[in-house]
Design an enzyme around this catalytic site. Sequence first.
Site, PDB file in Angstrom:
ATOM      1  N   VAL A  11       0.828  -1.211   0.000  1.00 23.35           N
ATOM      2  CA  VAL A  11       0.000   0.000   0.000  1.00 23.35           C
ATOM      3  C   VAL A  11       0.859   1.257   0.000  1.00 23.35           C
ATOM      4  CG1 VAL A  11      -1.660   1.354   1.337  1.00 23.35           C
ATOM      5  CG2 VAL A  11      -2.002  -1.107   1.047  1.00 23.35           C
ATOM      6  N   VAL A  77       0.817  -4.505  10.179  1.00 24.09           N
ATOM      7  CA  VAL A  77       0.795  -5.869   9.666  1.00 24.09           C
ATOM      8  C   VAL A  77      -0.304  -5.995   8.624  1.00 24.09           C
ATOM      9  CG1 VAL A  77       1.779  -6.882  11.740  1.00 24.09           C
ATOM     10  CG2 VAL A  77      -0.690  -6.555  11.595  1.00 24.09           C
ATOM     11  N   GLN A  79      -3.365  -7.556   6.234  1.00 25.57           N
ATOM     12  CA  GLN A  79      -4.591  -8.316   6.420  1.00 25.57           C
ATOM     13  C   GLN A  79      -4.452  -9.692   5.782  1.00 25.57           C
ATOM     14  OE1 GLN A  79      -7.992  -6.360   4.747  1.00 25.57           O
ATOM     15  NE2 GLN A  79      -9.463  -7.609   5.847  1.00 25.57           N
ATOM     16  N   ARG A  85     -11.203  -6.488   8.888  1.00 25.50           N
ATOM     17  CA  ARG A  85     -10.352  -5.350   9.246  1.00 25.50           C
ATOM     18  C   ARG A  85     -10.287  -5.165  10.754  1.00 25.50           C
ATOM     19  NH1 ARG A  85     -12.966  -3.827   4.484  1.00 25.50           N
ATOM     20  NH2 ARG A  85     -11.590  -3.147   2.812  1.00 25.50           N
ATOM     21  N   ASN A 117      -5.142  -0.493   8.072  1.00 25.29           N
ATOM     22  CA  ASN A 117      -6.417  -1.056   8.526  1.00 25.29           C
ATOM     23  C   ASN A 117      -6.305  -1.690   9.907  1.00 25.29           C
ATOM     24  OD1 ASN A 117      -8.370  -0.520   6.514  1.00 25.29           O
ATOM     25  ND2 ASN A 117      -7.402  -2.027   5.163  1.00 25.29           N
ATOM     26  N   ASP A 148     -14.098   3.043  -1.136  1.00 29.34           N
ATOM     27  CA  ASP A 148     -15.415   2.419  -1.233  1.00 29.34           C
ATOM     28  C   ASP A 148     -16.371   3.311  -2.039  1.00 29.34           C
ATOM     29  OD1 ASP A 148     -15.126   0.245   1.217  1.00 29.34           O
ATOM     30  OD2 ASP A 148     -14.128   2.144   1.618  1.00 29.34           O
ATOM     31  N   ARG A 151     -15.478   2.953  -5.608  1.00 28.71           N
ATOM     32  CA  ARG A 151     -16.001   1.693  -6.129  1.00 28.71           C
ATOM     33  C   ARG A 151     -17.492   1.812  -6.440  1.00 28.71           C
ATOM     34  NH1 ARG A 151     -12.947  -1.586  -1.310  1.00 28.71           N
ATOM     35  NH2 ARG A 151     -11.030  -2.158  -2.423  1.00 28.71           N
ATOM     36  N   HIS A 175     -15.145   1.688   7.392  1.00 29.78           N
ATOM     37  CA  HIS A 175     -14.533   1.125   6.189  1.00 29.78           C
ATOM     38  C   HIS A 175     -14.424  -0.369   6.421  1.00 29.78           C
ATOM     39  CE1 HIS A 175     -11.935   0.322   2.835  1.00 29.78           C
ATOM     40  NE2 HIS A 175     -10.902   0.015   3.607  1.00 29.78           N
ATOM     41  N   THR A 230      -4.772  -5.731  -1.479  1.00 27.10           N
ATOM     42  CA  THR A 230      -5.270  -4.645  -2.321  1.00 27.10           C
ATOM     43  C   THR A 230      -4.308  -3.471  -2.192  1.00 27.10           C
ATOM     44  OG1 THR A 230      -6.607  -3.589  -0.598  1.00 27.10           O
ATOM     45  CG2 THR A 230      -7.635  -5.365  -1.836  1.00 27.10           C
TER      46      THR A 230
END
Length: 314
Positions: A11, A77, A79, A85, A117, A148, A151, A175, A230
């Site tokens: 990310v 760390v 996911q 989440r 997250n 989101d 999306r 989220h 992601t």
Amino acid sequence: MKIAIVGCGMVGSASAYALVMRGVGREIVLVDVNPARAEAEANDIFHAVPFANPLTVRAGDYSDLAGAHVVVIAGGVAQKPGETRLQLLRRNADVFRLIVPSILRVASEAVLLVVTNPVDIMTHLAANLAADFGVPQTRVFGSGTTLDTARFRALLGRHFGVDPHHVHAYVIGEHGDSEVLVWSQASIAGLHLDEFAEVQRIALTDGQRRQIDEQVRRAAYHIIAGKGATYYGIGSAVAHIVDVLLHDQRAVLTICSRVRDVPDCEGLTLSLPHVVGGEGVLATIPLSLDAREHQELRASAGVLRDAVESLGLT
């Protein structure tokens, strides 16, 4: 302007790459608990500069954050497949108790943008830690449901054959699994979706709505199951938010921030439309929700309240 990214996993690195592709800022500094990883990512991204925009990209340590206008916090760390989440909560809280003070000892004037997250709780914790350094809550916020919302707009745009830039729709709340798609306020060309569907003679059935809801709400799970993480979408979202901050654009974004004067959400960190400018969060914009959406937002707030209380936060 200097932008710093703490955490050079997928990310953080995707965010740096998106900043270079968009030409946001002038200098990007990458910091990671693994200096070799930061150095490798910085070099790889810097080699894309001749094909994109004239930015400097380099690795550094916390001392190199001095003078940064924005610090993106992407450390923590990852996911795991099938992990919610909120299950990340305790694993990442200890990481933040090290990261946030290390940033603010040298960059106390920076805006902190949290991406790690579960982003709502991590942002809540970051704001509490930042308060010890005199940083107002308005300068600490998270990416929230920015992705989101994107999306949701992208899927509606595809359904109706319209550029998503011209679709107005929001995802609010957590989220995560309890997020709320605000169908009642979604519009295209000033028309509610039902009106637009009628004008364009394009059906929007209950089944199609449920499918879009699933594709928005469960998107991360499907992507993680397929490729492990992601990062492209959120990296692009981060670049957009940073651009808004650097240019004081006063954009309306569904970032997550500490909420005041909103029933059932008081004192929580969750996503609503906010006006965002150079100094951070400038205003919160409550939406006119229908009865079901009110109930869903209340439930989402309850999920976050339980998580906050589990950490003993206020």
